[in-house]
Design an enzyme around this catalytic site. Structure first.
Site, PDB file in Angstrom:
ATOM      1  N   HIS A 104       0.963  -1.250  -0.133  1.00 31.74           N
ATOM      2  CA  HIS A 104      -0.257   0.357  -0.005  1.00 31.74           C
ATOM      3  C   HIS A 104       1.337   1.343   0.022  1.00 31.74           C
ATOM      4  CE1 HIS A 104       0.592  -0.302   4.557  1.00 31.74           C
ATOM      5  NE2 HIS A 104       1.277   0.877   4.531  1.00 31.74           N
ATOM      6  N   ASP A 138       1.106   5.413   1.913  1.00 31.51           N
ATOM      7  CA  ASP A 138      -0.230   5.977   3.302  1.00 31.51           C
ATOM      8  C   ASP A 138      -0.643   7.429   2.380  1.00 31.51           C
ATOM      9  OD1 ASP A 138       1.146   4.229   4.502  1.00 31.51           O
ATOM     10  OD2 ASP A 138       2.691   5.003   5.675  1.00 31.51           O
ATOM     11  N   HIS A 188       4.559   0.235   0.106  1.00 36.88           N
ATOM     12  CA  HIS A 188       6.023  -0.466   0.878  1.00 36.88           C
ATOM     13  C   HIS A 188       4.634  -1.722   1.574  1.00 36.88           C
ATOM     14  CE1 HIS A 188       3.361   3.063   2.910  1.00 36.88           C
ATOM     15  NE2 HIS A 188       3.889   1.891   3.795  1.00 36.88           N
ATOM     16  N   ARG A 208       7.439  -9.244  15.160  1.00 39.35           N
ATOM     17  CA  ARG A 208       8.394  -7.640  15.317  1.00 39.35           C
ATOM     18  C   ARG A 208       7.051  -6.539  15.295  1.00 39.35           C
ATOM     19  NH1 ARG A 208       7.184  -5.166  10.608  1.00 39.35           N
ATOM     20  NH2 ARG A 208       9.151  -3.000   9.992  1.00 39.35           N
TER      21      ARG A 208
HETATM   22  O1  LIG Z   1       5.191  -2.066   9.877  1.00 34.28           O
HETATM   23  C1  LIG Z   1       6.022  -1.801   9.005  1.00 34.28           C
HETATM   24  O2  LIG Z   1       7.144  -1.826   8.517  1.00 34.28           O
HETATM   25  C2  LIG Z   1       5.009  -0.433   7.893  1.00 34.28           C
HETATM   26  C3  LIG Z   1       3.812  -0.439   8.244  1.00 34.28           C
HETATM   27  C4  LIG Z   1       3.218   0.281   7.759  1.00 34.28           C
HETATM   28  O3  LIG Z   1       2.987   0.746   6.677  1.00 34.28           O
HETATM   29  C5  LIG Z   1       1.896   1.223   7.923  1.00 34.28           C
HETATM   30  O4  LIG Z   1       1.313   1.261   9.561  1.00 34.28           O
HETATM   31  O5  LIG Z   1       1.116   2.403   7.352  1.00 34.28           O
HETATM   32 FE   LIG Z   2       1.983   1.972   5.212  1.00 36.72          FE
END
Ligand SMILES: O=C(O)CCC(=O)C(=O)O
Ligand SMILES: [Fe+2]
Length: 309
Positions: free
Chosen positions: A166, A168, A223, A233
């Protein structure tokens, strides 16, 4: 300064004060699997969905509705002060959680403003060019949320996805990751590239609204988050955006006959609605014309498969 437009590692020593390092370390305590937020019982987490009008949201990723399979993650989104919810979740002991979140929020706001001006400055944009940044250029009305993400260890990591691909819907997102890899960004020509966690380092992702504001000069980054067989994680995303009802459009200084405005004006509120409806087609749904270089929006994923098998 040359910025890498797909993702930047912002060295804390350069971009912020040592207090931010204290904040990021304190997250290990409040987010640790045996520590706080994600160790709550399921009913307690579910309850936090329903209290105080959605200022604190627990659940699966918002983008889940666009995918047939559940993602291997859960998250808390905090808008504004976490106090009211934290009091209900930990009646005896909420202050540590609130203190860490509030301190982190304060530091991130300062860092986000600095990053905005570093990036806009590199395009020759000054305070006078961005009226909604206010006379002092301090982005006083800017809005932000903190997104806490948890990706438990997964017995079959190749068959699961932590967070699907996605972009942001922010101006920029400042991301803290614990010591476990998982974040990947997509680069044309190279495919998915892992952005490993580096101690005391944050990752900055460009969001769709900065893409619009810069008329595509700072493209938003596609990403995703992978999961790990043995390690839990955690990540913390500071989601930074403009005042919710300000119209964001390509800055007039970046527009001329050969560089027409690529996007129509849109407020953050409207764009979030558009994203919820069209997801990966959201940016192109507010596009006015195709860039002269013929490249489509990264948000359109340039043909990248956004699902997983
Ligand atoms: O956990 C991650 O590395 C990405 C998190 C992410 O893309 C988000 O919260 O929009
Ligand atoms: Fe994100």
């Amino acid at each position: 300064m040359q910025w890498n437009s797909w993702a930047m590692h912002a060295e804390l020593g350069v971009c912020s004060k040592s207090r931010t390092m204290v904040s990021t370390r304190a997250f290990s305590t409040v987010l640790n699997p045996r520590g706080r937020a994600f160790s709550l019982s399921h009913p307690a987490k579910a309850q936090s969905c329903s209290i105080a009008g959605g200022r604190f949201r627990y659940g699966v990723a918002r983008i889940s509705s666009f995918f047939p399979k559940l993602m291997w993650s859960e998250g808390f989104t905090i808008f504004g002060s976490p106090l009211e919810h934290a009091c209900q979740l930990w009646p005896q002991d909420y202050s540590n959680f609130c203190d860490v979140i509030e301190e982190y929020e304060k530091e991130m706001k300062i860092l986000a403003r600095r990053l905005m001006w570093l990036m806009l400055g590199s395009l020759d944009i000054s305070k006078e060019d961005v009226k909604w940044a206010g006379p002092k250029g301090d982005f006083k009305g800017a809005n932000a949320a903190i997104q806490l993400n948890s990706y438990p260890a997964c017995p079959e990591p190749d068959r699961a996805m932590g967070l699907a691909a996605h972009t942001d819907s922010t101006l920029l997102t400042i991301l803290y990751q614990n010591n476990t890899s998982g974040l990947q960004v997509h680069r044309d020509g190279s495919g998915w590239v892992t952005v490993p966690p580096i101690p005391d380092t944050l990752v900055v992702n460009i969001g769709d609204l900065l893409h619009i504001l810069s008329n595509g000069l700072y493209p938003s980054v596609l990403h995703r988050a992978m999961v790990n067989r043995t390690r839990h994680r955690l990540s913390v995303a500071y989601l930074y955006g403009p005042p919710p009802n300000v119209q964001i459009s390509p800055l007039s200084k970046l527009v001329d006959l050969t560089h027409p405005p690529l996007y129509r004006p849109v407020t953050w509120t409207e764009y979030l609605g558009t994203k919820a409806k069209y997801f990966d087609k959201a940016l192109s749904s507010v596009r006015l014309c195709v860039p002269l270089n013929g490249l489509v929006d990264v948000n359109d994923h340039n043909g990248v498969e956004v699902g997983w098998t």
